[in-house]
Design an enzyme around this catalytic site. Sequence first.
Site, PDB file in Angstrom:
ATOM      1  N   ASP A 405       0.820  -1.207   0.000  1.00 45.54           N
ATOM      2  CA  ASP A 405       0.000   0.000   0.000  1.00 45.54           C
ATOM      3  C   ASP A 405       0.857   1.261   0.000  1.00 45.54           C
ATOM      4  O   ASP A 405       1.915   1.314   0.622  1.00 45.54           O
ATOM      5  CB  ASP A 405      -0.897  -0.012   1.246  1.00 45.54           C
ATOM      6  CG  ASP A 405      -1.769   1.216   1.365  1.00 45.54           C
ATOM      7  OD1 ASP A 405      -2.605   1.429   0.470  1.00 45.54           O
ATOM      8  OD2 ASP A 405      -1.613   1.966   2.354  1.00 45.54           O
ATOM      9  N   GLU A 458       1.226  -0.496  -5.174  1.00 44.19           N
ATOM     10  CA  GLU A 458       0.308   0.608  -5.428  1.00 44.19           C
ATOM     11  C   GLU A 458       1.171   1.871  -5.423  1.00 44.19           C
ATOM     12  O   GLU A 458       1.456   2.442  -4.375  1.00 44.19           O
ATOM     13  CB  GLU A 458      -0.780   0.703  -4.353  1.00 44.19           C
ATOM     14  CG  GLU A 458      -1.785   1.807  -4.670  1.00 44.19           C
ATOM     15  CD  GLU A 458      -2.399   2.458  -3.436  1.00 44.19           C
ATOM     16  OE1 GLU A 458      -3.407   3.166  -3.603  1.00 44.19           O
ATOM     17  OE2 GLU A 458      -1.876   2.286  -2.324  1.00 44.19           O
TER      18      GLU A 458
END
Length: 815
Positions: A405, A458
Amino acid sequence: MNKFVSQSTIDTFFDGEHADPFSVLGMHETSNGIEVRVLLPDAEKVFVLSKETKNVLCELLRVDERGFFAGVVPNTHSFFAYQLEVYWGNEAQVIEDPYAFHPMINELDNWLLAEGSHKRPYEILGAHFTECDNVAGVNFRLWAPNAKRVSVVGDFNYWDGRRHPMRFHQSSGIWELFLPKVSLGQLYKFELLDCHNQLRLKADPYAFSSQLRPDTASQIGALPEIVSMTEKRRKANQADQPISIYEVHLGSWRRNLENNFWLDYDQIAEELIPYVKDMGFTHIELLPLSEFPFDGSWGYQPIGLYSPTSRFGTAEGFKRLVNKAHKAGINVILDWVPGHFPSDTHGLVAFDGTALYEHADPKEGYHQDWNTLIYNYGRHEVKNYLASNALYWMERFGLDGIRVDAVASMIYRDYSREDGQWIPNQYGGRENLEAIEFLKQTNHLLGTEIPGVVSIAEESTSFAGVTHPPYEGGLGFHFKWNMGWMNDTLSYMKKDPIYRQHHHSQMTFGMVYQYSENFILPLSHDEVVHGKCSLLGKMPGDAWQKFANLRAYYGYMWGYPGKKLLFMGNEFAQGREWNYQESLDWYLLDEFHGGGWHKAIQDYVRDLNHIYQKNAPLFELDTDPQGFEWLVVDDYQNSVFVFERRSKKDERIIVVSNFTPVLRQNYRFGVNIAGEYLEILNSDAQQYMGSNSTNTSKIVTEDIESHNKAQSISIDIPPLATVYLKLHKVKKVRKMRKTSKVEDTAVKTEKKIAKGKTTRTKKTVADTVSEATEVKPKKTVTKRAVVKKVKNEESAVFPNAEVIAESTSVENNVS
């Protein structure tokens, strides 16, 4: 005054200040003989027993009324195995003395932990069931180098920090204590006297289980057994395989209908796995499951990195869910958050009174967007803690990959900061060099320890080489979310079709950088929250047009190079934004509530996935330029796009999209291969609630030059629709006396296909990386449907995706 230990020393124990309990407690050789000293608050009498004979050897003197006992064992001149018989009022209890046991951490582990190079520190630190001198118990270890005293507290000692102070290893900063007869499931924490003489009560950073919020204790749990990677799972992660990811938040996919409470891991597995399999998704991606205190963070602010959240049950239950997915042929990816952590007092913040896990300077250590703290990646022990956590989830639960993330927030020191709010690196730059090195090391660790595990970033910027190997200056990820493609195409789709001609390049620009990285096309949870509307809500027009737009967009996406990711609820076009506190709107699939619209788009996504899996041109060369060619890229006036996808065997599928509500009849475009094409998917088909403008017969090429191709076809392109055409049969093209270079190339290609020859594909970036790693709702307004639902499914053009795929085999070894 007693003759055993000074009163001042005893006072430090009861004041919770003694840093070296083993120098005082336990058995010691003194000038008086063999002495035994114990700290047992509230005990009335203590006897020393021979462990061998069970005989009483002596009674210890109560030298301090608060519970400090000591005594000399008569006629004894060497150490021996003993137990303690303790009287609490009228009750007697035989116990082991924790201070009778030797240190259990070996020199190698101690050195590796101090160096920050231990591959699996979770096997050493935390709470572990073990045996010492044939006594079963739990060994507790904690890294807190600047603490003055650390005690383990829990159900087993009345949460009294005086009772079990720990042994300190100066060389590594690790505290250790073996406690006999502590059992599975008991709660515990660590009580620290920090460097500022402040008491801190901390959860175990390495706990394998944790309490459900609002409680914050760690829970003694067993280290899960290792799950080996299989060849089937490894292959499913490769860049030349179909990867269609269903992104899931376990707390809101489905809920208990009676009380709106969560389902547990087993209940979720019973419903989720068959659903995902039926829908044709190949992978499940789970939003973070490391224990976290705030539901509204969706798991993206974890504290218990090694604890599967207890919201849905136990670690064993989660492991069963993963295993059930594997049995169904579905790989499981976990969202992983090594970029920041919350400032809850029981967590990592100021752990031993110092900025142990975070940076001391808020310009480096505070994330102002999320009110969280940033890990200090320059500290070896912190990098070790994080990297091994990724390995722990893969190795101990059998997960098949991680999605890291917020990578951009990690690799840039000035991320979301104004001038003067950040500190440059040693070279004066904005890159966080330590975080970059950490990501490289983590990907290397995963690749060498579990080859085949996939690592996904990401990353929302244009940082170069995210999916390139470290020796090329890359980060070593296998895939990267294509945030640029997602933002551009959604921006295009939100526009009224009349204006799309002025933004044509938003749908094509992605090909400019398509092969710079290995991409996943993400329609994630982030796009359906915080006032962004649902995907359906983003689409312009009346109800019919909204659904048609969304179907056309999905078709374009599934045909476009890159792996696929779709957040739950989008497969049936949920009308409202995602709400983590409620179940998805499954009732929309009912005819009464959804009018057939949502069921139709669910059927469409199912067919998309199955067609995608069975047709290599749609996935095999995602990372190779040879797998894609624009056939019509500049028809902005009609908002039409046509491109061709190819497989390693040179199979061909043509993707045609029309993003206007106008039927384009007899639309001609050039093709590379002369022959017959079959329509294998049409988003405008009647069964999908379209207008049923389909090309039902075989589409044969003609010797009419178009778009710089010698051969061309003419089809009807439905309004707001995407069509897939599969090369079914190659036609021999008669050579003319004078041919163009385009015709010559087409003929040569046809001959290759007819002979069964395959194209030679060059080595992809993913292959190179693989080698290197061996080392935010608006209301949807529903208007009257333009097209009624088809009652008789037999009249639909395509019965189902499987039949379609089986009935379109290409002759002459083309398919």
